[in-house]
Design a protein around this motif. Structure first.
Motif, mmCIF file in Angstrom:
data_model
loop_
_atom_site.group_PDB
_atom_site.id
_atom_site.type_symbol
_atom_site.label_atom_id
_atom_site.label_comp_id
_atom_site.label_asym_id
_atom_site.label_seq_id
_atom_site.Cartn_x
_atom_site.Cartn_y
_atom_site.Cartn_z
ATOM 1 N N GLY A 224 7.915 -3.137 -2.851
ATOM 2 C CA GLY A 224 6.867 -2.668 -1.583
ATOM 3 C C GLY A 224 5.644 -3.266 -1.899
ATOM 4 N N PHE A 225 5.207 -4.248 -1.017
ATOM 5 C CA PHE A 225 3.976 -4.840 -1.218
ATOM 6 C C PHE A 225 2.856 -4.234 -0.265
ATOM 7 N N ILE A 226 1.687 -3.854 -0.771
ATOM 8 C CA ILE A 226 0.480 -3.524 -0.016
ATOM 9 C C ILE A 226 -0.525 -4.386 0.191
ATOM 10 N N PHE A 227 -0.458 -5.305 1.045
ATOM 11 C CA PHE A 227 -1.319 -6.357 1.308
ATOM 12 C C PHE A 227 -2.701 -6.003 1.611
ATOM 13 N N GLN A 228 -3.698 -6.814 1.086
ATOM 14 C CA GLN A 228 -5.044 -6.434 1.389
ATOM 15 C C GLN A 228 -5.405 -6.803 2.856
ATOM 16 N N GLN A 229 -4.961 -7.760 3.442
ATOM 17 C CA GLN A 229 -5.073 -7.877 4.918
ATOM 18 C C GLN A 229 -4.126 -7.332 5.814
ATOM 19 N N TYR A 230 -3.434 -6.190 5.415
ATOM 20 C CA TYR A 230 -2.697 -5.380 6.153
ATOM 21 C C TYR A 230 -1.343 -6.060 6.611
ATOM 22 N N GLN B 227 -5.568 1.166 9.541
ATOM 23 C CA GLN B 227 -4.631 -0.137 9.252
ATOM 24 C C GLN B 227 -4.204 -0.205 7.750
ATOM 25 N N GLN B 228 -5.078 0.238 7.003
ATOM 26 C CA GLN B 228 -4.826 0.305 5.652
ATOM 27 C C GLN B 228 -3.579 1.084 5.205
ATOM 28 N N ARG B 229 -3.886 2.418 5.659
ATOM 29 C CA ARG B 229 -2.773 3.431 5.443
ATOM 30 C C ARG B 229 -1.380 3.259 6.084
ATOM 31 N N VAL B 230 -1.395 2.478 7.321
ATOM 32 C CA VAL B 230 -0.016 2.414 7.758
ATOM 33 C C VAL B 230 0.594 1.101 6.891
ATOM 34 N N ALA B 231 -0.129 0.114 6.349
ATOM 35 C CA ALA B 231 0.298 -0.741 5.663
ATOM 36 C C ALA B 231 0.702 -0.264 4.193
ATOM 37 N N ILE B 232 0.066 0.900 3.642
ATOM 38 C CA ILE B 232 0.626 1.644 2.679
ATOM 39 C C ILE B 232 1.913 2.379 2.901
ATOM 40 N N ALA B 233 2.033 3.199 4.033
ATOM 41 C CA ALA B 233 3.105 3.738 4.487
ATOM 42 C C ALA B 233 4.372 2.850 4.551
ATOM 43 N N ARG B 234 4.139 1.477 4.977
ATOM 44 C CA ARG B 234 5.214 0.523 5.042
ATOM 45 C C ARG B 234 5.850 0.223 3.711
#
Length: 234
Positions: A90-96, A151-158
């Motif tokens: 799982g990768f959390i990107f800085q740019q979402y 948006q950052q939290r959605v990226a973390i969830a993903r």
């Protein structure tokens, strides 16, 4: 506790011209343990994001090997590497990198869809993890309707929804206020404590340094510090 990731002599060069290149990583050797929250710190341009991108199978090294739970990922074919990443990373990107036509819950569920999970089940699981990140009320909104922190939290969830064995994060609290950032890092720490999982976080956020089990500093593409405490300069 065991070694989840073994990085051996990683070199990365980027071409400047046909004849010249710049070396960003200079023979990195590193082992990341399971059950620990590992921070990667250093100045901008030091090579942190390049290193985690190589660990996550996104960016190929010029030289060296990356072994994840017994698999040398750069010995895999392109298709095998894609499938390995889907199953294990799982990768959390800085740019979402959210998909603009999908809702927050659907964006969170993208790794599940890629693994063949039906849309309805994926959305329900997406809603559940967004609830854990305190944005259950944003599930039906599109990315353009969300704040940067949401948006950052959605990226973390993903990145977390498919329960990967490796979680790699690039500045996961950069767009969050102190309280939200702390909640996110608490969640990532809880994720990291699993005995069969390794979590690496690139961060400049000194508000959450106390949560780390291990802090590794990179300067000019080389590891200059590796320990529980911050290096003296910090």
């Amino acid at each position: 506790m065991s070694v989840g990731i073994a990085v051996e002599n990683i070199v990365k060069e980027f071409p400047i011209t046909k004849e010249e290149s710049i070396r960003v990583l200079h023979g990195i050797d590193l082992e990341i343990n399971t059950g620990e929250l590992t921070y990667l710190i250093g100045e901008s341009g030091s090579g942190k994001t390049t290193l985690i991108s190589i660990i996550a199978g996104i960016l190929f090294p010029t030289e060296g090997r990356v072994n994840i739970f017994g698999t040398d990922i750069y010995d895999l074919t392109d298709t095998e590497l894609v499938n390995f990443r889907l199953d294990n990373i799982g990768f959390i990107f800085q740019q979402y990198n959210l998909l603009p036509a999908l809702t927050a819950a659907e964006n969170a569920a993208v790794p599940l869809y890629a693994n063949g999970i039906a849309r309805e089940e994926g959305v329900e699981r997406g809603k559940a993890i967004l609830d854990a990140l305190n944005i259950a009320d944003q599930c039906e909104k599109l990315p353009r309707q969300l704040s940067g922190g949401q948006q950052q939290r959605v990226a973390i969830a993903r990145a977390l929804i498919h329960e990967p064995r490796i979680v790699v994060c690039d500045e996961p609290t950069a767009a969050l206020d102190a309280g939200s950032g702390r909640r996110v890092m608490d969640l990532l720490r809880e994720v990291a404590l699993a005995p069969d999982r390794a979590v690496i976080i690139v961060t400049h956020d000194n508000r959450v340094f106390d949560l780390a089990d291990r802090i590794i500093e990179i300067e000019d593409g080389r590891i200059t510090h590796d320990g529980k405490e911050l290096p003296d300069a910090h």
